[in-house]
Design an enzyme around this catalytic site. Structure first.
Site, PDB file in Angstrom:
ATOM      1  N   HIS A 122     -62.315 -10.345 -13.793  1.00 31.85           N
ATOM      2  CA  HIS A 122     -63.263 -11.000 -15.012  1.00 31.85           C
ATOM      3  C   HIS A 122     -64.418 -11.509 -14.020  1.00 31.85           C
ATOM      4  CE1 HIS A 122     -64.203 -14.136 -17.668  1.00 31.85           C
ATOM      5  NE2 HIS A 122     -63.527 -13.537 -18.621  1.00 31.85           N
ATOM      6  N   ASP A 199     -55.981 -15.245 -10.202  1.00 33.78           N
ATOM      7  CA  ASP A 199     -56.702 -15.569 -11.298  1.00 33.78           C
ATOM      8  C   ASP A 199     -55.594 -15.289 -12.315  1.00 33.78           C
ATOM      9  OD1 ASP A 199     -57.349 -15.730 -13.884  1.00 33.78           O
ATOM     10  OD2 ASP A 199     -59.163 -14.372 -13.560  1.00 33.78           O
ATOM     11  N   GLN A 202     -54.410 -14.595 -17.639  1.00 32.26           N
ATOM     12  CA  GLN A 202     -53.721 -13.901 -18.510  1.00 32.26           C
ATOM     13  C   GLN A 202     -52.349 -13.813 -18.093  1.00 32.26           C
ATOM     14  OE1 GLN A 202     -54.823 -12.503 -21.119  1.00 32.26           O
ATOM     15  NE2 GLN A 202     -57.130 -12.725 -20.788  1.00 32.26           N
ATOM     16  N   LYS A 225     -55.728 -20.263 -23.542  1.00 35.31           N
ATOM     17  CA  LYS A 225     -54.821 -19.009 -23.699  1.00 35.31           C
ATOM     18  C   LYS A 225     -53.273 -19.409 -23.805  1.00 35.31           C
ATOM     19  CE  LYS A 225     -58.115 -16.264 -21.007  1.00 35.31           C
ATOM     20  NZ  LYS A 225     -59.097 -15.870 -21.976  1.00 35.31           N
ATOM     21  N   CYS A 364     -66.250  -9.415 -20.105  1.00 30.65           N
ATOM     22  CA  CYS A 364     -66.474 -10.047 -19.144  1.00 30.65           C
ATOM     23  C   CYS A 364     -66.036  -9.342 -17.777  1.00 30.65           C
ATOM     24  CB  CYS A 364     -65.972 -11.648 -18.907  1.00 30.65           C
ATOM     25  SG  CYS A 364     -66.563 -12.409 -20.121  1.00 30.65           S
TER      26      CYS A 364
HETATM   27  N1  PLP Z   1     -59.920 -14.883 -15.799  1.00 30.32           N
HETATM   28  C1  PLP Z   1     -59.531 -13.677 -16.810  1.00 30.32           C
HETATM   29  C2  PLP Z   1     -58.543 -12.643 -16.437  1.00 30.32           C
HETATM   30  C3  PLP Z   1     -59.820 -14.052 -18.179  1.00 30.32           C
HETATM   31  O1  PLP Z   1     -59.263 -13.178 -19.100  1.00 30.32           O
HETATM   32  C4  PLP Z   1     -60.427 -15.151 -18.382  1.00 30.32           C
HETATM   33  C5  PLP Z   1     -60.848 -15.646 -19.775  1.00 30.32           C
HETATM   34  O2  PLP Z   1     -61.001 -14.705 -20.545  1.00 30.32           O
HETATM   35  C6  PLP Z   1     -61.094 -16.018 -17.552  1.00 30.32           C
HETATM   36  C7  PLP Z   1     -60.720 -15.744 -16.374  1.00 30.32           C
HETATM   37  C8  PLP Z   1     -62.040 -17.304 -17.851  1.00 30.32           C
HETATM   38  O3  PLP Z   1     -61.068 -18.195 -18.437  1.00 30.32           O
HETATM   39  P1  PLP Z   1     -61.913 -19.560 -19.136  1.00 30.32           P
HETATM   40  O4  PLP Z   1     -63.010 -19.007 -19.886  1.00 30.32           O
HETATM   41  O5  PLP Z   1     -61.068 -20.174 -19.898  1.00 30.32           O
HETATM   42  O6  PLP Z   1     -62.243 -20.470 -17.604  1.00 30.32           O
END
Ligand code: PLP
Length: 406
Positions: A122, A199, A202, A225, A364
């Site tokens: 992401h 990360d 998910q 989430k 993203c």
């Molecule tokens: N990493 C992954 C795999 C995500 O799906 C997301 C959010 O969609 C993020 C990072 C970023 O999370 P946040 O926008 O809550 O900081």
């Protein structure tokens, strides 16, 4: 016994209609809906228990501090961390990864040092590393996924050179649903003195996570989430790494003393939490985590796995749908394109008319889209409250869209 109807009744928004149809919410990968207990906790925290934390010696400040600090223990239990002192609060995964980039990686990386990333990261786990590339000449090395969307942990480890300082990798792709064997990556990386950031945005929603077993140096999660409010999150940092980290944001709360000549920082993890935090957001996140744990993380994962299998069987019957990411044990996340459809946005607009909420776009994940040769996909992502009936509605809406495009 996992009772999905009872769970659905806990989420008020699930009983609303959209475009005259019952809402079928399949955009959980972007953000999950909130159960009434979280909504009530937010209201209570503001209506009856609100003050700033860590500062006052009055009743309400102490109460708010206790409620807020109790979440650290909940996160530690949720992730099976050794100690709640390894949990740093933040506003979400994006902030958590930026904190590691600025506070840990930046001071210890020179031009030519390397960070290994998978192609399915992401942007939250890409852009902070590009900052290091732009600002100090750090080299980003990319590891591809295979045709099924799987990431070979050995391919990640093979990319390590003497200049590699960090591997930054997702535990579950937000587009493909692919689970990554981060435990093997951590073991191999540590054997070569390389740190690993995972990360977990998910993965933490869809499967039980044990940070001691995985042994990552940094494991980031995001509250919105996890059925909690937006603006809440945490990162688990192994104590050895925390001792190496410099504060990222300076201000109140993270200091013990400030004079004209200098600063004495607070102990970790407070040292990494500057300013008035998301007090109520974090309290809400704690209740979201309680809610998940109350239903059982294994039970939630089993429910979602059965939704995944049901959806796979249905989608296999539609030869005009191409699903991206087909590893059998993936999370219940389906990114797809459709023969004859113009842009993914057009599909999602038709689904929306049927009350079905999906996401369309790049999610993203620019490098992954480039790897797949796509400019966008639609994504249906499932949560603990979704049902096979909802999958049927989604599939019917896809059939309608396909007829319209034919
Ligand atoms: N990493 C992954 C795999 C995500 O799906 C997301 C959010 O969609 C993020 C990072 C970023 O999370 P946040 O926008 O809550 O900081």
């Amino acid at each position: 016994m996992y009772d999905v109807s009872k769970i659905r009744a806990d989420f008020p928004i699930l009983s609303r209609k959209v475009n005259g149809k019952p809402l079928v919410y399949l955009d959980n990968g972007a953000s999950a809906q909130k159960p009434q207990v979280v909504i009530d906790a937010i209201t209570r925290a503001y209506a009856d228990e609100y003050a700033n934390v860590h500062r006052g010696l009055h009743f309400l400040s102490n109460l708010a501090t206790d409620n807020y600090e109790a979440v650290r223990g909940k996160v530690a239990t949720f992730l099976n961390a050794k100690s709640e002192d390894e949990i740093i609060f933040n506003s979400g995964t994006t902030e958590g990864i930026n904190m590691v980039a600025y506070g840990w990686a930046m001071p210890r990386m020179q031009a030519g040092d390397e960070i290994i990333l998978s192609v399915m990261e992401h942007h939250a786990n890409i852009v902070p590393w590009h900052f290091l590339r732009e600002r100090q000449g750090v080299v980003l090395k990319w590891v591809d996924v295979d045709a099924t969307g799987a990431l070979d942990p050995q391919a990640v480890l093979d990319a390590i050179t003497p200049r590699t300082k960090l591997i930054a990798v997702t535990h579950m792709s937000n587009v493909l649903g692919t689970k990554v064997d981060v435990k093997t990556i951590c073991a191999g990386a540590h054997a070569k003195g390389v740190a690993v950031l995972v990360d977990g945005s998910q993965a933490a929603v869809h499967m039980p996570v044990d940070v001691q077993d995985i042994d990552a140096d940094f494991y980031a999660i995001t509250g919105h989430k996890l059925y909690g409010p937006s603006g809440s999150g945490a990162i688990h940092v192994k104590s050895e790494r925390m001792a190496e980290m410099r504060p990222f944001i300076g201000g109140g709360d993270m200091i013990r003393e400030v004079s004209k000549d200098g600063v004495v920082y607070n102990d970790a993890p407070m040292m990494f939490e500057a300013g008035t935090p998301g007090i109520v957001q974090m309290i809400g996140m704690g209740v979201g985590i309680d809610y998940m744990m109350g239903h059982g993380l294994d039970a939630i994962a089993a429910h979602e796995d059965s939704l995944r299998d049901y959806a796979v069987a249905k989608l296999n019957g539609l030869n005009w749908i191409q699903v991206q990411g087909i590893t059998p044990d993936k999370g219940a996340i389906f990114s797809f394109t459709m023969d004859g459809a113009g842009h993914a946005h057009d599909i999602s607009t038709i689904l929306d008319k049927k009350g079905v909420a999906v996401r369309a776009g790049q999610h993203c994940t620019g490098p992954l889209m480039e790897h797949l040769g796509l400019n966008a996909t639609c994504r249906a992502s499932f949560a603990m409250y979704n049902t096979t009936d909802e999958i049927d509605v989604w599939i019917e809406a896809l059939e309608l869209a396909h007829d319209l495009f034919a």
